[in-house]
Design an enzyme around this catalytic site. Sequence first.
Site, PDB file in Angstrom:
ATOM      1  N   ASN A  25       0.891  -1.079  -0.282  1.00  0.00           N
ATOM      2  CA  ASN A  25       0.000  -0.090  -0.112  1.00  0.00           C
ATOM      3  C   ASN A  25       1.047   0.946   0.295  1.00  0.00           C
ATOM      4  O   ASN A  25       1.747   0.923   0.292  1.00  0.00           O
ATOM      5  CB  ASN A  25      -1.009  -0.190   1.269  1.00  0.00           C
ATOM      6  CG  ASN A  25      -2.116   0.878   1.095  1.00  0.00           C
ATOM      7  OD1 ASN A  25      -2.147   1.601  -0.031  1.00  0.00           O
ATOM      8  ND2 ASN A  25      -3.696  -0.076   1.393  1.00  0.00           N
TER       9      ASN A  25
ATOM     10  N   HIS B  74      22.413  -0.406  11.427  1.00  0.00           N
ATOM     11  CA  HIS B  74      23.795  -0.104  11.234  1.00  0.00           C
ATOM     12  C   HIS B  74      24.815  -0.986  12.760  1.00  0.00           C
ATOM     13  O   HIS B  74      23.559  -1.144  14.062  1.00  0.00           O
ATOM     14  CB  HIS B  74      23.832   1.246  12.319  1.00  0.00           C
ATOM     15  CG  HIS B  74      23.388   2.407  11.099  1.00  0.00           C
ATOM     16  ND1 HIS B  74      24.105   2.374   9.729  1.00  0.00           N
ATOM     17  CD2 HIS B  74      22.447   2.650  10.555  1.00  0.00           C
ATOM     18  CE1 HIS B  74      23.657   3.599   8.830  1.00  0.00           C
ATOM     19  NE2 HIS B  74      22.171   3.609   9.043  1.00  0.00           N
TER      20      HIS B  74
ATOM     21  N   ALA C  71      -2.047  -2.488  13.539  1.00  0.00           N
ATOM     22  CA  ALA C  71      -0.962  -0.764  13.055  1.00  0.00           C
ATOM     23  C   ALA C  71      -0.701  -1.293  13.923  1.00  0.00           C
ATOM     24  O   ALA C  71      -0.869  -0.450  15.218  1.00  0.00           O
ATOM     25  CB  ALA C  71      -3.052  -0.361  13.519  1.00  0.00           C
TER      26      ALA C  71
END
Length: 191
Positions: free
Chosen positions: A77, A107, A155
């Site tokens: 999306n 990192h 979500a």
Amino acid sequence: MLLSFLRRHTLRQIVRLVMEEYIGLLFRFWPGYEGMILRRALYKMLFKKIGKKSIIFSNAYLTHTYNISAGNCLAINSGAFIDGRGGIEIGDNVLIGPHVFIGSSNHAVETTNGLPRIFVGHIPKMVKIGSNVWIGAHAVICPGANIGDNSVIGAGSVVVSDIPDSVVACGSPCEVKKTQHKQLKPEGGVV
């Protein structure tokens, strides 16, 4: 820094990165069905593998796609950011919601031996997303995470470790909240 970059990448990978940036810039914001068709054609050339019936909505940013393998019926999306530097494997019938971040490298956290952190490079960690997975809007999938088949990520969740098959998981850090019944894939059909 440039020499370090050139040593870590093959010529083919560098060409793909340039195509992602410049051709991707032209197609990334192209609206409507024409944009989906153009993005599909571009990423079919750039992905390690991408299955049939996959769609990438406008404003999704994908980089290091030479390390991304995806099955059939992938939907990415708008606003998603996917970095395949460390490798990403995605199963069939996967929905990636708006503004999802998937990173497959990090990192170095340890000492940099006096070097500025920007020159230390990346540590690749493969991300695996099973089949029939739904990743909700604004979720973050961290390097090294694996998401099992038939699972749903809520979500805004932050996935830092493995999520098993057939669960609903959410939160920061993401935790299993509900176990679902295993779904069987019908012959020749989509779950």
